[in-house]
Design an enzyme around this catalytic site. Structure first.
Site, mmCIF file in Angstrom:
data_model
loop_
_atom_site.group_PDB
_atom_site.id
_atom_site.type_symbol
_atom_site.label_atom_id
_atom_site.label_comp_id
_atom_site.label_asym_id
_atom_site.label_seq_id
_atom_site.Cartn_x
_atom_site.Cartn_y
_atom_site.Cartn_z
ATOM 1 N N TYR A 1 0.833 -1.198 0.000
ATOM 2 C CA TYR A 1 0.000 0.000 0.000
ATOM 3 C C TYR A 1 0.872 1.254 0.000
ATOM 4 O O TYR A 1 0.630 2.193 -0.766
ATOM 5 C CB TYR A 1 -0.914 -0.016 1.221
ATOM 6 C CG TYR A 1 -1.851 1.160 1.300
ATOM 7 C CD1 TYR A 1 -2.934 1.268 0.436
ATOM 8 C CD2 TYR A 1 -1.659 2.169 2.239
ATOM 9 C CE1 TYR A 1 -3.800 2.355 0.503
ATOM 10 C CE2 TYR A 1 -2.508 3.242 2.326
ATOM 11 C CZ TYR A 1 -3.581 3.336 1.459
ATOM 12 O OH TYR A 1 -4.428 4.415 1.525
ATOM 13 N N LYS B 1 1.129 4.366 -2.802
ATOM 14 C CA LYS B 1 0.841 5.758 -2.467
ATOM 15 C C LYS B 1 2.072 6.650 -2.633
ATOM 16 O O LYS B 1 1.954 7.836 -2.956
ATOM 17 C CB LYS B 1 0.285 5.852 -1.043
ATOM 18 C CG LYS B 1 -1.111 5.247 -0.915
ATOM 19 C CD LYS B 1 -2.110 5.921 -1.852
ATOM 20 C CE LYS B 1 -3.524 5.405 -1.676
ATOM 21 N NZ LYS B 1 -4.509 6.088 -2.545
ATOM 22 N N ALA C 1 -8.241 7.095 8.289
ATOM 23 C CA ALA C 1 -9.551 7.744 8.280
ATOM 24 C C ALA C 1 -10.630 6.747 8.695
ATOM 25 O O ALA C 1 -10.521 5.544 8.439
ATOM 26 C CB ALA C 1 -9.856 8.298 6.892
ATOM 27 N N THR D 1 -13.415 5.244 7.803
ATOM 28 C CA THR D 1 -14.174 4.956 6.588
ATOM 29 C C THR D 1 -14.629 3.499 6.600
ATOM 30 O O THR D 1 -14.132 2.686 7.392
ATOM 31 C CB THR D 1 -13.308 5.189 5.338
ATOM 32 O OG1 THR D 1 -12.203 4.274 5.368
ATOM 33 C CG2 THR D 1 -12.776 6.619 5.293
#
Length: 269
Positions: free
Chosen positions: A163, A167, A196, A198
């Site tokens: 990841y 990014k 976050a 989410t």
């Protein structure tokens, strides 16, 4: 070429009251059916923009947002959807590249197929959407591209090798695109959220052996002591997309509760 000046700003104020700052602008948000994408699409619409959402399943996208089905790993599908959006909205001024997927593990734990998949969505998805939108953005007087990156691009996080690599590529892509398109009047920036709150993070926590302990650990690594809200990230995106940020390009705006820049002493007991 900066096409926004004080005359534009003054034109957006009538009888002493500011007009909604994105009135008349046309925006597209990828991955806009949930989480940060949906919060962003709603905020852009609330500030006056006409907003289209691209998503794998746009069926639940609420009005006044316009939903379009698209898979960012399919170039033909992306081009068709972007062309449809630009036709329906009569142009494009703002593109928010938000669609992305996560990955957990060290560099040893991901297969080649997993690495290709994450880069295909997180990096190439932005490439496909951006290049489909660029012809329309060149015709805009207030063109802005905003990429949703991550604090993982600049901070070494455990169990996030794949990841983080994707990014990091997004942040480098942002800088390169900002340089390539500045003389066309197109600004390119990214936001770097911390963890976050989410639906994706919720699913990640559900997979942990102790979800409550994992949530507490994620909260503790951010100096504010809590997760970032989707609305806070959306507010940063809306600023970067706005003509109010006309002199901002090639910037990574961290929305991370101080995680990247602050080094606090341990709390006193």
């Amino acid at each position: 070429m900066n096409r926004y000046d004080d005359r534009d700003r003054d034109a957006r104020v009538r009888d002493g009251a500011p007009v909604r700052e994105l009135s008349g602008l046309k925006a597209l948000v990828t991955g806009g059916a949930s989480g940060i994408g949906l919060a962003t699409a709603r905020l852009l619409a609330a500030r006056g923009a006409d907003v289209a959402v691209l998503d794998l399943d746009p069926s639940a996208v609420p009005e006044p947002l316009r939903g379009y089905r698209a898979d960012v790993t399919d170039d033909a599908m992306v081009r068709t959807a972007v062309d449809a959006v630009a036709s329906d909205l009569a142009g494009l001024d703002i593109v928010v590249n938000n669609a992305g997927i996560g990955a957990v593990g060290t560099v040893e734990e991901g297969t080649d197929d997993q690495w290709h998949r994450v880069f295909d969505v997180n990096v190439m998805g932005m490439v496909r959407t951006s290049r489909a939108a660029l012809p329309y953005l060149r015709a805009s007087a207030h063109a802005a591209l905003v990429h949703v990156c991550s604090i993982a691009a600049t901070a070494g996080l455990p169990q996030r090798a794949l990841y983080s690599a994707s990014k990091g590529a997004v942040q480098s892509l942002t800088l390169a695109m900002a340089a390539d398109h500045i003389r066309e009047g197109i600004r390119v920036n990214c936001v770097n959220p911390g963890t976050a709150d989410t639906p994706w993070v919720g699913r990640l926590l559900d997979q942990a052996a102790d979800p409550a302990a994992e949530r507490a650990a994620l909260q503790a690594r951010q100096p504010l002591g809590r997760l970032v809200s989707a609305g806070e990230v959306a507010a940063a995106i809306a600023y970067l997309a706005s003509p109010a940020a006309a002199s901002v390009t090639g910037t990574a705006l961290a929305v991370d509760g101080g995680m990247q820049g602050l080094r606090l002493r341990p709390a006193e007991r």
